[in-house]
Write a protein that holds these residues in place. Structure first.
Motif, PDB file in Angstrom:
ATOM      1  N   GLY A  78      28.147  15.803  52.521  1.00 55.85           N
ATOM      2  CA  GLY A  78      28.519  16.086  53.908  1.00 55.85           C
ATOM      3  C   GLY A  78      27.328  16.022  54.843  1.00 55.85           C
ATOM      4  O   GLY A  78      27.416  15.455  55.950  1.00 55.85           O
ATOM      5  N   ALA A 117      26.108  13.173  57.897  1.00 57.84           N
ATOM      6  CA  ALA A 117      25.748  13.523  59.279  1.00 57.84           C
ATOM      7  C   ALA A 117      24.402  12.948  59.680  1.00 57.84           C
ATOM      8  O   ALA A 117      23.917  13.226  60.791  1.00 57.84           O
ATOM      9  N   THR A 145      26.357  20.888  66.006  1.00 52.93           N
ATOM     10  CA  THR A 145      27.621  20.183  66.236  1.00 52.93           C
ATOM     11  C   THR A 145      28.730  20.915  65.502  1.00 52.93           C
ATOM     12  O   THR A 145      28.479  21.609  64.492  1.00 52.93           O
ATOM     13  N   TYR A 194      30.896  19.751  63.541  1.00 54.34           N
ATOM     14  CA  TYR A 194      30.978  19.256  62.140  1.00 54.34           C
ATOM     15  C   TYR A 194      29.971  19.961  61.245  1.00 54.34           C
ATOM     16  O   TYR A 194      30.321  20.439  60.151  1.00 54.34           O
ATOM     17  N   LEU A 195      28.695  20.030  61.727  1.00 48.70           N
ATOM     18  CA  LEU A 195      27.648  20.661  60.910  1.00 48.70           C
ATOM     19  C   LEU A 195      27.918  22.151  60.738  1.00 48.70           C
ATOM     20  O   LEU A 195      27.691  22.710  59.666  1.00 48.70           O
ATOM     21  N   GLY A 218      30.840  23.672  60.797  1.00 47.46           N
ATOM     22  CA  GLY A 218      31.954  23.822  59.853  1.00 47.46           C
ATOM     23  C   GLY A 218      31.516  23.565  58.423  1.00 47.46           C
ATOM     24  O   GLY A 218      31.924  24.279  57.487  1.00 47.46           O
ATOM     25  N   LEU A 219      30.665  22.547  58.250  1.00 48.05           N
ATOM     26  CA  LEU A 219      30.159  22.249  56.906  1.00 48.05           C
ATOM     27  C   LEU A 219      29.291  23.386  56.377  1.00 48.05           C
ATOM     28  O   LEU A 219      29.380  23.769  55.201  1.00 48.05           O
TER      29      LEU A 219
END
Length: 368
Positions: free
Chosen positions: A34, A38, A66, A68-69, A71-72
């Protein structure tokens, strides 16, 4: 039963540990993938995932700015930290169960030793101790082995025998082995001085105990007897005597091996201290031409002739005399079946003694 229960109990923790390790590998690989997706390097991603999973908290390698980051990172924290907690618990559970299994095994063995009565104590688990243990186990005779080497103690337990990992020269160890309740003690260590010391200690702790001691040097026999041993076994002497018997009675194994009944008879005679042997009368033997009565008289009661097998010759067919009478004459080349109640070597010497002057059975050599 306890050992089987412990073995089944240990199975579940091991399975949990394996499953948790697989789970953590999947989480670690997925989180790394993941972060690499990114735009992170593999090194930065692995470092960040490791810090997150182990909850070290050194700081972010790169800004996580971000959705995405973030959440990851949240998923890695939840899944990774939870997995580490489960993995730590599985490791503790496995170690605890192994220790429990070990303690249960030792306690069970100690309980069995404490319950022994009229048993045998074997001091030492070398080559002789191993063979002795096999024979005693085959005869269903209760025994415990006292051995100070932890590695050999593990071998004893792996073989299914009772073991006391202690120094047999220590009186406390002999008491723990139940010497007060024991019937016999066999000290079979390769060191004569140690065997003498164990014999002294054992005799002092239990005057009624039968003690069988091993000796390496012939001069040690008297010392062991003086120390309190009832019987002394010299392996070198026994080995040499056995080789001599094989030389003197080369036909015994073939003769006895041909019949199941004879093998059973031989074992039955052994229980009464008798031996069944087959010997061929040499051509030069002083007993060639003698009667059965004369042969038995020359043996001073050391053997009895129970059968004479005579090979076929030009003068007649093969003959077999079962329970021969005293007047039956022995011829050179006859195979005699003997029941020996003394020394087999001494009995063989009677047949191998040459014709001529001199006492029979002294092993004279024929001079040309």
């Amino acid at each position: 039963m306890i050992a089987q229960a412990a073995a089944s109990m240990i199975g579940a923790p091991l399975q949990n540990l394996k499953r948790t390790l697989v789970y953590m590998i999947v989480v670690f690989a997925a989180a790394n993938a993941g972060f690499v997706a990114a735009g992170w390097s593999l090194g930065d991603a692995a470092y960040m995932v490791t810090l997150t999973i182990f909850s070290v908290g050194y700081g972010e390698v790169r800004p996580i700015d971000t959705p995405y980051l973030r959440g990851l990172a949240i998923a890695t924290i939840m899944l990774g930290c939870t997995g580490m907690i489960v993995l730590t618990g599985a490791l503790v559970q496995v170690f605890a169960h192994y220790q429990l299994k070990r303690l249960l095994g030792m306690d069970r063995m100690q309980t069995q030793i404490e319950r022994l009565t009229d048993h045998a104590i074997v001091c030492g688990f070398g080559r002789i101790g191993l063979q002795l243990a096999k024979e005693l186990a085959a005869a269903r005779t209760p025994f415990v082995i006292v051995e100070r080497s932890p590695a050999k103690c593990d071998e004893v337990r792996a073989a299914g025998y009772l073991a006391l990992c202690a120094d047999a020269t220590d009186e406390a160890s002999l008491q723990e082995a139940g010497i007060a309740r024991a019937r016999v003690l066999a000290t079979v260590l390769p060191d004569d001085a140690t065997n003498v010391f164990i014999t002294l200690s054992a005799r002092n702790l239990n005057p009624r105990l039968e003690i069988i001691a091993r000796g390496e040097a012939p001069s040690t026999e008297g010392k062991l007897i003086h120390a309190g041993a009832d019987k002394v076994v010299l392996p070198t002497h026994i080995g040499a005597e056995r080789i001599a018997e094989l030389i003197i009675y080369p036909r015994t194994a073939r003769f006895v091996g041909e019949s199941t009944e004879l093998r059973e008879l031989k074992r039955g005679l052994n229980d009464f201290g008798l031996e069944l042997e087959a010997v061929t009368v040499p051509r030069h033997s002083a007993l060639a031409g003698a009667t059965v009565a004369e042969a038995e008289r020359r043996g001073n009661g050391g053997f009895f002739i129970v059968q004479i097998d005579r090979a076929a010759t030009g003068e007649g067919p093969a003959q077999s005399f079962v329970h021969p009478g005293e007047d039956v004459r022995i011829e050179a080349g006859d195979t005699l079946v003997l029941v020996i109640r003394g020394s087999r070597v001494a009995a063989g010497a009677v047949f191998n003694a040459p014709k001529g002057p001199g006492p029979v059975g002294r092993g004279y050599r024929v001079t040309e």
